[in-house]
Design an enzyme around this catalytic site. Sequence first.
Site, PDB file in Angstrom:
ATOM      1  N   GLY A 290      66.627 -40.896 -83.804  1.00  0.00           N
ATOM      2  CA  GLY A 290      66.481 -42.354 -83.854  1.00  0.00           C
ATOM      3  C   GLY A 290      65.105 -42.769 -83.368  1.00  0.00           C
ATOM      4  O   GLY A 290      64.114 -42.043 -83.520  1.00  0.00           O
ATOM      5  N   SER A 291      65.044 -43.922 -82.720  1.00  0.00           N
ATOM      6  CA  SER A 291      63.743 -44.550 -82.444  1.00  0.00           C
ATOM      7  C   SER A 291      62.906 -43.858 -81.380  1.00  0.00           C
ATOM      8  O   SER A 291      61.728 -44.164 -81.241  1.00  0.00           O
ATOM      9  CB  SER A 291      63.961 -46.014 -82.048  1.00  0.00           C
ATOM     10  OG  SER A 291      64.479 -46.741 -83.141  1.00  0.00           O
ATOM     11  N   THR A 292      63.491 -42.945 -80.583  1.00  0.00           N
ATOM     12  CA  THR A 292      62.643 -42.195 -79.642  1.00  0.00           C
ATOM     13  C   THR A 292      61.621 -41.352 -80.404  1.00  0.00           C
ATOM     14  O   THR A 292      60.551 -41.044 -79.879  1.00  0.00           O
ATOM     15  CB  THR A 292      63.505 -41.285 -78.744  1.00  0.00           C
ATOM     16  OG1 THR A 292      64.321 -40.451 -79.560  1.00  0.00           O
ATOM     17  CG2 THR A 292      64.383 -42.109 -77.808  1.00  0.00           C
TER      18      THR A 292
END
Length: 636
Positions: A290-292
Amino acid sequence: MFQSIQNGRIKMVFIIVVLLFFLIVFRVFYIQVIEYEKLNNLASSLWSRNLPVQADRGRILDRNGKVIAGNETTSSLVVIPNQIKNKEEVAKNISEILNADYEEILRHVSKSVSIERIHPEGRNLSYEIAEKINNLGYDGVYLLKETKRYYKYNDVLAHVIGYVGIDNQGLSGLELMYNDYLTGDDGSIKYYSDGKGNKLEMPEIYVSPRSGLDVNLTIDLDLQLVLESELNNAVSKYEAEGAIGIVMNPKTGEILAMSSRPTFEPGNYQNYSVETINRNLAIWKSFEPGSTFKILTLSAAINEGLVNVFDEHFYDSGSIKIAGATLHCWKHQGHGDQTFVQVVENSCNPGFVELGNRLGKEKLFEYIDRLGFGKKTGIDLNGEASGIIFNLDKVGPVEQATTSFGQGVSVTAIQQVAAVGGIVNGGNMYTPYIVSSISEPDTGITIEEFQPKLKSEGVVSKETSELVKYVLESVVANGSGHNAYIEGYRIGGKTGTAQKVGPDGRYMVGNYILSFIGFMPADDPELVIYIAIDGAHGVTQYGGTVSAPIASNVLKSAINLYDIKSDPEGIPKQYEWYETKYFTVPDVINMSKADALKQLAGFTIEYSGNGETVVETSPKAGERIKEGGVVKLMLN
């Protein structure tokens, strides 16, 4: 003539006798002197017996010498069948004490062997049971010292340490990987018996066992206990399917804390499933980040000079079209006009698609490879996975776009920690490791030491590293990571909300891995932390809502443990309406009482003294306190 022949025969017989005499003398000399030791040992082995004395297994200690895995002394039951006179009586009484099957014990005491260990019924006996057997006073029944692995903190660091079998042999984790170091040399008690097994009145010989070597870890037990507690609380609060937590020093690669859920107790590993005890999710489980993962895309674009994060703007309408596919932002109506700093703060998917397009698939995947994704980090633990990255020849515009914001690729938690550690550490990426040295248990003398290993130098430039740290500090101060903010300290980081893929290859509805990866202090990181909660229930499904506060709690404990100083130079937080606001105490020293009151509007004022000039304040100037907090003015 006849006399001459007779004399010759006599001489021949005499010579033969003399030769035989010297041969016998030589043989006796050879046996008594040259072959004595060998023959004596052979003879001794026929009537000597050894009762084994188990050696202590080496300990596993944290970086400060605190014992995580040690030993406790127990007893082991062995019998010498030939010395036991009434086998039925002995078997009956022992089986009752051990709560074991009589026929099985009778089989042990009736065997035609010199020494028989009662296994497994007679292993690791408690003091009370051993005393009952000893009080029976039977000939041929012996209790020997045995050590049992002792895990003082139960399930703490369970997957890292692993567990041992009943014979103290390592079966998983560090117990298995360093088994040769941890295993000692057993001793013995040697006694002598005749051919019928009866003990002879000869002195016994005791050979002392030698303990195994100690394994010293990079783990800080105090920080580990904090992480374990936070993960326990999260799993309980959110009824989560799983959880992962890692804390690493990015300047060395030392793992300071590591844990995952579900977990187990190494001392009772038989009570858990094979999947639970053998899967260290922090290094084994691969999943969409995801966004990490956007930290990688941001770093690559800055490093390649493809974006000015302060001056360039991007308009987010809520979606973006790529090769006929529509990719949505998490905010349905979009974020509108933003700088690229705000794109990162808002975790705007279309904005990162734009950065991915600027990079192109070759350059994007070059950085993915450079930062270690798709291959093992090399951490000194078994069971590490490599993750799954698209083959470059199968990457089209849509795959490139989704990869840029962390969807469609599969990575491990340890890969993310190592990569972010390299980005925020000036571009120097270290191999994560967890064993610092091997040492003698009694003297503490180091036998082997393991140093930090620089894996890649210059994964990004120092200038890129500084800029990325600033942007990620802004994410915590002003963006999606604000729940990780700690008043007075500089924290950088990025949240992640990744939809899970089901067994059928489709994305699962309402089932996410919620994560946060951060570092502290933001300007010169000493710690990188990663928290992921799998399948949380009854909460808004965002990493910033669930995982960021957990990371904040762990970092607050680290501040106390490592005496990290506060820093007023960080990016000020933009508070939400529901959050407690903090303000910096202004410098009012030497001001008049009236002027000081104007500067301290919004604080509650208390006085000490009756003069008109401020000579001291508490808290001091520059410190931050809650809105409406008390400031004491000391007057001359």
